[in-house]
Design a protein around this motif. Structure first.
Motif, PDB file in Angstrom:
ATOM      1  N   ARG A   1      60.463  15.667  63.274  1.00 40.92           N
ATOM      2  CA  ARG A   1      61.025  15.946  64.897  1.00 40.92           C
ATOM      3  C   ARG A   1      62.440  16.563  64.277  1.00 40.92           C
ATOM      4  O   ARG A   1      62.952  17.593  65.519  1.00 40.92           O
ATOM      5  CB  ARG A   1      61.540  14.224  64.975  1.00 40.92           C
ATOM      6  N   LYS A   2      62.796  16.274  62.991  1.00 40.16           N
ATOM      7  CA  LYS A   2      64.361  16.723  62.575  1.00 40.16           C
ATOM      8  C   LYS A   2      63.106  18.542  62.189  1.00 40.16           C
ATOM      9  O   LYS A   2      64.399  19.165  61.727  1.00 40.16           O
ATOM     10  CB  LYS A   2      64.397  16.305  61.642  1.00 40.16           C
TER      11      LYS A   2
ATOM     12  N   TRP B   1      59.509  19.971  65.318  1.00 37.00           N
ATOM     13  CA  TRP B   1      58.153  19.468  66.820  1.00 37.00           C
ATOM     14  C   TRP B   1      58.499  18.376  67.557  1.00 37.00           C
ATOM     15  O   TRP B   1      59.574  17.055  67.612  1.00 37.00           O
ATOM     16  CB  TRP B   1      57.771  18.379  65.654  1.00 37.00           C
ATOM     17  N   ALA B   2      57.860  18.129  68.725  1.00 37.53           N
ATOM     18  CA  ALA B   2      57.926  17.454  69.780  1.00 37.53           C
ATOM     19  C   ALA B   2      56.700  17.005  70.333  1.00 37.53           C
ATOM     20  O   ALA B   2      56.194  17.785  70.859  1.00 37.53           O
ATOM     21  CB  ALA B   2      59.033  17.592  70.566  1.00 37.53           C
TER      22      ALA B   2
ATOM     23  N   ASN C   1      59.629  10.851  61.896  1.00 38.51           N
ATOM     24  CA  ASN C   1      61.625  11.849  61.769  1.00 38.51           C
ATOM     25  C   ASN C   1      61.398  13.064  61.298  1.00 38.51           C
ATOM     26  O   ASN C   1      61.848  13.962  61.560  1.00 38.51           O
ATOM     27  CB  ASN C   1      62.525  10.356  61.218  1.00 38.51           C
TER      28      ASN C   1
ATOM     29  N   ASN D   1      54.269   9.406  69.650  1.00 36.21           N
ATOM     30  CA  ASN D   1      54.828  10.417  70.523  1.00 36.21           C
ATOM     31  C   ASN D   1      56.172   9.732  71.012  1.00 36.21           C
ATOM     32  O   ASN D   1      56.030   9.071  72.241  1.00 36.21           O
ATOM     33  CB  ASN D   1      54.098  11.048  71.548  1.00 36.21           C
TER      34      ASN D   1
END
Length: 341
Positions: free
Chosen positions: A302-303, A306-307, A299, A242
């Motif tokens: 996130r691409k 997802w967050a 990485n 996170n």
């Protein structure tokens, strides 16, 4: 017909994933050790097979009738992983395709700092060569290599991914389960009357809330359902963090402040834990589990969109986890089980 999922390890991580799988209308089966658990899972809408991780024939049989396999029980049980791969191989021989996600852990990346320094080494899941350069002796590596080889061998019929979480924290929705690393430090601190840390507490780990980790699984699963085999055969690794990096000393300081505020200890300032007390932590592995560096960047997830959404580690400790631990009774003598992360 909904896709069928076989999940091994319906506990801290797996229990959160099961909830999300049911929301997404997957047909879920999980492995349980006791007949007494069958009815509870049936009430949730989850089918069960009774057995343990050493029951290779039970695991293989269920894998052969499952579209998706998730292993969140432990990062280090090679026979269960081999049973899964045998089942996937049998499905491939029948022309059936399978998705397999295995939960490894960031001790794979850990060093021998024992709290004495912060490392400059940062791993990146878009650069698998850095992970592949790790020695076979690294934690979890032998199991991960088994999956890596199988993913390449069975690439025409299977997509395999290795999820590598950092320090997992938080409380689960269904059973108020806790994680391992920080709760063990909290219990140690209550027992010994001070906030304990390994060495100087300078080493750092990334962090992830268990609920954010479970959401990461779902994002990864949905991507795998559409991805080409080459996307995973060459690079199966996915980190999940996170952005927050904390030193073990920062965590110990928060534990100390919180326990002092609620009257469980008198001394808030962290102190080094002598090695003769490591039996009240993780034994000989204490320096690695709560004193090493393990830095990495998620990485790839996130691409995929997802967050993280949950509160940070220190807030979770003070507001959610320590209040639960403070109510525990009975003597604490360290964490004796295999450490998943």
């Amino acid at each position: 017909m909904p896709a069928s999922v076989f999940l091994l390890g319906p506990g801290f991580i797996g229990g959160e994933i099961i909830g999300l799988l049911l929301i997404s209308k997957y047909k879920v089966t999980t492995l349980v050790r006791r007949e007494s658990a069958v009815a509870d899972y049936a009430n949730l809408g989850v089918e069960t097979v009774v057995g343990n991780l050493d029951d290779a024939s039970v695991i293989k049989a269920q894998v052969t009738v499952s579209d998706i396999v998730l292993h969140t029980a432990t990062a280090d049980h090679l026979p269960s992983v081999q049973a899964i791969i045998h089942g996937i191989r049998e499905r491939a021989a029948q022309g059936l395709r399978t998705i397999y996600i295995h939960n490894s852990g960031a001790t794979l990346l850990s060093d021998t700092a024992e709290g004495e320094y912060k490392s400059d080494t940062i791993f990146d899941d878009e650069k698998p060569e850095g992970i592949n350069a790790l020695p076979d002796s690294a934690s979890h590596r032998l199991v991960d290599l088994e999956i890596l080889r199988a993913g390449q061998e069975l690439a025409s019929h299977a997509k395999m991914a290795i999820m590598i979480p950092p320090l997992i924290y938080g409380v689960t929705n269904r059973e108020n389960r806790l994680s391992i690393q920080l709760p063990t430090l909290v219990r140690y601190s209550i027992k010994h009357g001070y906030a304990g840390q390994v060495g100087k507490g300078l080493a750092v780990w990334n962090q992830i809330h268990v609920k954010d980790h479970a959401r990461g699984y779902m994002v990864l699963l949905h991507w795998l359902e559409c991805a080409s085999v080459t996307d995973t055969a060459l690079n199966p690794y996915f980190f999940c963090e996170n952005v927050q990096e904390l030193s073990w000393g920062e965590c110990a300081a928060k534990i100390g402040r919180t326990l002092t505020e609620i009257g469980r200890i008198d001394e808030a300032t962290p102190k080094p834990i002598p090695k003769e007390n490591w039996g009240d932590l993780f034994g000989d592995y204490s320096g690695m589990v709560v004193g090493s560096n393990a830095r990495h960047r998620a990485n790839r997830l996130r691409k995929l969109g997802w967050a993280p959404l949950e509160k940070d580690t220190l807030a979770s400790l003070a507001e959610d986890e320590i209040p639960i631990i403070a109510r525990e009774t009975g003597e604490f003598t360290g964490y004796a089980s295999v450490v998943a992360s």
